[in-house]
Design a protein around this motif. Structure first.
Motif, mmCIF file in Angstrom:
data_model
loop_
_atom_site.group_PDB
_atom_site.id
_atom_site.type_symbol
_atom_site.label_atom_id
_atom_site.label_comp_id
_atom_site.label_asym_id
_atom_site.label_seq_id
_atom_site.Cartn_x
_atom_site.Cartn_y
_atom_site.Cartn_z
ATOM 1 N N ALA A 1 0.858 -1.185 0.000
ATOM 2 C CA ALA A 1 0.000 0.000 0.000
ATOM 3 C C ALA A 1 0.894 1.234 0.000
ATOM 4 O O ALA A 1 2.025 1.195 0.494
ATOM 5 C CB ALA A 1 -0.880 -0.004 1.247
ATOM 6 N N VAL A 2 0.415 2.319 -0.577
ATOM 7 C CA VAL A 2 1.124 3.603 -0.655
ATOM 8 C C VAL A 2 2.518 3.397 -1.254
ATOM 9 O O VAL A 2 3.498 4.019 -0.859
ATOM 10 C CB VAL A 2 1.173 4.323 0.713
ATOM 11 N N SER A 3 2.616 2.483 -2.194
ATOM 12 C CA SER A 3 3.855 2.201 -2.922
ATOM 13 C C SER A 3 5.026 1.888 -2.003
ATOM 14 O O SER A 3 6.185 2.085 -2.365
ATOM 15 C CB SER A 3 4.216 3.363 -3.846
ATOM 16 N N GLY A 4 4.736 1.412 -0.796
ATOM 17 C CA GLY A 4 5.798 1.037 0.133
ATOM 18 C C GLY A 4 6.346 2.182 0.965
ATOM 19 O O GLY A 4 7.352 2.024 1.642
ATOM 20 N N TYR A 5 5.671 3.332 0.925
ATOM 21 C CA TYR A 5 6.132 4.467 1.726
ATOM 22 C C TYR A 5 5.497 4.415 3.109
ATOM 23 O O TYR A 5 4.395 3.908 3.290
ATOM 24 C CB TYR A 5 5.824 5.785 1.016
ATOM 25 N N ASP A 6 6.208 4.959 4.084
ATOM 26 C CA ASP A 6 5.815 4.918 5.488
ATOM 27 C C ASP A 6 4.730 5.957 5.762
ATOM 28 O O ASP A 6 5.004 7.158 5.765
ATOM 29 C CB ASP A 6 7.053 5.184 6.348
ATOM 30 N N VAL A 7 3.498 5.507 6.015
ATOM 31 C CA VAL A 7 2.384 6.431 6.227
ATOM 32 C C VAL A 7 2.471 7.168 7.563
ATOM 33 O O VAL A 7 1.923 8.262 7.697
ATOM 34 C CB VAL A 7 1.008 5.730 6.092
ATOM 35 N N VAL A 8 3.160 6.611 8.528
ATOM 36 C CA VAL A 8 3.341 7.292 9.815
ATOM 37 C C VAL A 8 4.316 8.455 9.651
ATOM 38 O O VAL A 8 4.156 9.516 10.255
ATOM 39 C CB VAL A 8 3.818 6.307 10.906
ATOM 40 N N GLY B 1 9.502 3.014 3.153
ATOM 41 C CA GLY B 1 9.477 1.998 4.188
ATOM 42 C C GLY B 1 10.489 0.916 3.872
ATOM 43 O O GLY B 1 11.159 0.966 2.837
ATOM 44 N N ARG B 2 10.583 -0.055 4.762
ATOM 45 C CA ARG B 2 11.487 -1.195 4.571
ATOM 46 C C ARG B 2 10.654 -2.461 4.407
ATOM 47 O O ARG B 2 9.644 -2.640 5.090
ATOM 48 C CB ARG B 2 12.408 -1.345 5.771
ATOM 49 N N ALA B 3 11.097 -3.343 3.522
ATOM 50 C CA ALA B 3 10.361 -4.578 3.244
ATOM 51 C C ALA B 3 10.314 -5.521 4.433
ATOM 52 O O ALA B 3 9.455 -6.403 4.492
ATOM 53 C CB ALA B 3 10.982 -5.289 2.040
ATOM 54 N N ASP B 4 11.199 -5.325 5.410
ATOM 55 C CA ASP B 4 11.224 -6.215 6.570
ATOM 56 C C ASP B 4 10.489 -5.635 7.786
ATOM 57 O O ASP B 4 10.455 -6.268 8.841
ATOM 58 C CB ASP B 4 12.660 -6.579 6.940
ATOM 59 N N ILE B 5 9.900 -4.431 7.632
ATOM 60 C CA ILE B 5 9.118 -3.845 8.726
ATOM 61 C C ILE B 5 7.737 -3.523 8.153
ATOM 62 O O ILE B 5 7.540 -2.479 7.530
ATOM 63 C CB ILE B 5 9.788 -2.582 9.302
ATOM 64 N N VAL B 6 6.796 -4.437 8.331
ATOM 65 C CA VAL B 6 5.486 -4.313 7.686
ATOM 66 C C VAL B 6 4.345 -4.586 8.659
ATOM 67 O O VAL B 6 4.545 -5.151 9.731
ATOM 68 C CB VAL B 6 5.365 -5.271 6.470
ATOM 69 N N ALA B 7 3.169 -4.163 8.246
ATOM 70 C CA ALA B 7 1.936 -4.460 8.984
ATOM 71 C C ALA B 7 0.823 -4.647 7.963
ATOM 72 O O ALA B 7 0.844 -4.033 6.895
ATOM 73 C CB ALA B 7 1.594 -3.332 9.944
ATOM 74 N N GLU B 8 -0.133 -5.486 8.309
ATOM 75 C CA GLU B 8 -1.304 -5.727 7.464
ATOM 76 C C GLU B 8 -2.457 -4.850 7.928
ATOM 77 O O GLU B 8 -2.696 -4.716 9.128
ATOM 78 C CB GLU B 8 -1.733 -7.190 7.546
ATOM 79 N N TYR B 9 -3.145 -4.259 6.955
ATOM 80 C CA TYR B 9 -4.344 -3.473 7.261
ATOM 81 C C TYR B 9 -5.168 -3.355 5.989
ATOM 82 O O TYR B 9 -4.625 -3.128 4.904
ATOM 83 C CB TYR B 9 -3.967 -2.081 7.779
#
Length: 172
Positions: A31-38, A58-66
């Motif tokens: 989502a959001v092309s992998g950019y950190d929404v926070v 963002g980093r591919a190894d730090i993710v969350a599902e929503y």
């Protein structure tokens, strides 16, 4: 009349997340092309008419599902903040272009074309569209809010973001 009242009560009880449509996901798989929404919340927002700071990858190894999608984050702290209140951080309209929604459709959104209005994150598709959006942000939000219930159930856009190359992680 009784049936209508029961339906209204059920809708209010279930909550808005039960009615979420599909999140826009591009070729990155995020989502959001992998950019950190926070991270948007820590960027200095510029006045209308000026170019916003670039989004934080963002980093591919730090993710969350929503909302059926994976979101990537620059830090574990940002991921944890997101998990505490994803509705606050996730972009409006399931990550689709806010101006596109005001015009009645779902089109992709560029994570670098953003604005936080009334504590909500809005994304748009191109610099030209940002100009139209900024001509009347409150009016465009009002129209988009009116359009969204009718188009939210539609499938997410499958189009690519024009003139955009992500520096965020790729991963599926």
């Amino acid at each position: 009349m009784k049936r209508f009242a029961l339906a209204a009560i059920a809708a209010l009880t279930i909550g808005s997340s039960a009615f979420a449509g599909e999140q826009y996901i591009d070729g990155t798989g995020f989502a959001v092309s992998g950019y950190d929404v926070v991270a948007y919340r820590s960027l200095t927002q510029v006045p209308v008419g000026e170019v916003q700071p670039a989004a934080v990858p963002g980093r591919a190894d730090i993710v969350a599902e929503y909302n059926g999608a994976r979101f990537a984050f620059a830090s574990e702290e940002n991921r944890d903040m997101f998990l505490k209140n994803p509705e606050y951080y996730a972009p409006q309209y399931d990550g689709h272009c806010a101006y596109g929604v005001s015009k009645g459709g779902k089109v992709p959104a560029n994570p670098n074309l953003w604005r936080i209005v009334d504590d909500k994150l809005y994304l748009n598709i191109t610099k030209n569209v940002v100009g139209f959006w900024e001509e009347d942000i409150p009016g465009n939000i009002n129209i988009a809010e009116g359009n969204w219930p009718g188009i939210e159930p539609d499938e997410a856009s499958e189009r690519v973001i024009p003139n955009f190359e992500s520096s965020a992680p790729e991963g599926h």
